[in-house]
Design a protein around this motif. Sequence first.
Motif, PDB file in Angstrom:
ATOM      1  N   ASP A 113       4.528   0.269   8.286  1.00 61.94           N
ATOM      2  CA  ASP A 113       4.936   0.793   6.986  1.00 61.94           C
ATOM      3  C   ASP A 113       4.992   2.319   6.892  1.00 61.94           C
ATOM      4  O   ASP A 113       5.863   2.876   6.243  1.00 61.94           O
ATOM      5  N   ASN A 146      -6.372   4.310   0.033  1.00 62.94           N
ATOM      6  CA  ASN A 146      -6.097   3.908  -1.330  1.00 62.94           C
ATOM      7  C   ASN A 146      -7.405   3.781  -2.125  1.00 62.94           C
ATOM      8  O   ASN A 146      -7.502   4.233  -3.265  1.00 62.94           O
ATOM      9  N   LYS A 175       2.760   3.414   0.210  1.00 67.41           N
ATOM     10  CA  LYS A 175       2.798   4.615   1.048  1.00 67.41           C
ATOM     11  C   LYS A 175       3.861   5.606   0.568  1.00 67.41           C
ATOM     12  O   LYS A 175       3.804   6.787   0.902  1.00 67.41           O
ATOM     13  N   THR A 178       0.152  -3.788  -3.266  1.00 66.59           N
ATOM     14  CA  THR A 178       0.433  -2.678  -2.354  1.00 66.59           C
ATOM     15  C   THR A 178       1.830  -2.710  -1.728  1.00 66.59           C
ATOM     16  O   THR A 178       2.326  -1.681  -1.294  1.00 66.59           O
ATOM     17  N   GLY A 196      -7.465  -1.082   4.167  1.00 68.22           N
ATOM     18  CA  GLY A 196      -7.451  -1.027   5.617  1.00 68.22           C
ATOM     19  C   GLY A 196      -8.138   0.243   6.063  1.00 68.22           C
ATOM     20  O   GLY A 196      -9.322   0.272   6.399  1.00 68.22           O
ATOM     21  N   ASN A 197      -7.395   1.347   5.997  1.00 65.95           N
ATOM     22  CA  ASN A 197      -7.945   2.636   6.393  1.00 65.95           C
ATOM     23  C   ASN A 197      -8.716   3.314   5.254  1.00 65.95           C
ATOM     24  O   ASN A 197      -9.212   4.420   5.412  1.00 65.95           O
ATOM     25  N   LEU A 198      -8.774   2.681   4.088  1.00 67.99           N
ATOM     26  CA  LEU A 198      -9.533   3.129   2.915  1.00 67.99           C
ATOM     27  C   LEU A 198      -8.954   4.340   2.190  1.00 67.99           C
ATOM     28  O   LEU A 198      -9.636   4.933   1.349  1.00 67.99           O
TER      29      LEU A 198
END
Length: 431
Positions: free
Chosen positions: A138, A254, A107, A382, A250-252
């Motif tokens: 995070d 990346n 992040k 990550t 997760g939230n897509l």
Amino acid sequence: MRYHSTRGGDADVRLADALRRGLADDGGLYVPDRFPAADAADFAGLTGLPAIAERLLTPFFAGDVLAGELGAITGEAFDFPVPLKPLAAPDDLSVLELFHGPTAAFKDFGARFLAAALSRLHPGAERPLTILVATSGDTGGAVAGAFHGRPGTQVIVLFPKGRVSPRQEAQLTCWDGNVRALSVEGSFDDCQRLVKAAFTDPALNARFELSSANSINLGRLLPQASYYAQASLSVYRRTGQPANFVIPSGNLGNALACIWARRVGLPIGRLLLAHNRNRTVPDYFERGEWSPRASVATIASAMDVGNPSNMERLRDLVPDLAELRSFVAADWVDDAVIAARIVSDYRTYGEVWCPHTAVGAEAYQRLPERERAAGPWVLVGTAHPAKFPETVEPLLDLTVPVPPALAALLELPRRSTVIAPTEAALARALL
Ligand SMILES: *Cc1c(COP(=O)(O)O)cnc(C)c1O
């Protein structure tokens, strides 16, 4: 370059406006009107991440007030190493370590780039640019660190009291000056609700220019395409083959950044999206039905997303599932298997994975032998395992050394203000 909403209701905007607004007025997500074309030859002679990022992103900044600043922004945001480490024969597998930034998770790339861009849009503004961020762990630390000390800006982090890990809490509450942490007596959903409500509060809007820095902001997504460009060029220069990526998701955000880099023309082959027990995306690939659901808690908590918002961008780009399946696959892994993978890969490679990276490592091992052997693969790392000692250390019976930047943060005094989960309490804390 102009940007439009995935829902089609918002007029085309320039990049700077998309960065400021975050979400389009119609509730959709901003996407570029078209994708520029660039292949490996266009990057000849370029090596470091700042230079590759500048080349990749120049067309996305074309015609914008920030165009002339792009080189300075990439140089300032990407000032830490991004190693691509070979793992082991017989397969050609490497790990792309995205966790050497100040808060030890990927992040940092998006948050630092967004901060460098937004702070250039705001010299001498009357109302301070106020970034409100609700975090389950995070994101808040990365955003706080990225904006800390930038004149004309302030960051307010809202986190659910007692529901983030001890090291995450340290990263949220160690700041002074223009960053404040609010410990909300409620859940992550309460924090998100308060942030949304603040955007429509007249008193707060009169006093501050409010902005959000959540992961759907274009200013976090675009920079993430840069490390896929760099890693794929490195693999291509070494092997002459496109790189395949395993991405813990997760939230897509990346994953979408990788697909955007591929769409531009970088040498990227297949993607494997690795999810935890939040299996909305793998289910979509299997059944062809999009059915978002409530999230469930796992040991890879930064991927606990039941309704990944960037799916809206992905389906906008590739609406046809058969076409999507031709280069993307998805799998999911439960907690016991994540733990077992941390143990077995430590034995095999001597590498300590964070729980998120371990999800990717497991998904890779489940690929059919011929797919693993078909070309070079890159596992996306990550986060640093030292962020999750509660999970990792008992499994391996060792102490994970803390990287110096993270250790420095953990030494700082903690400060936060406890507030009730109400809009009035948030307004009182801010005004
Ligand atoms: C945010 C995060 C993820 C998930 O990334 P998305 O872009 O949301 O798919 C994975 N691992 C770690 C450590 C994260 O912080």
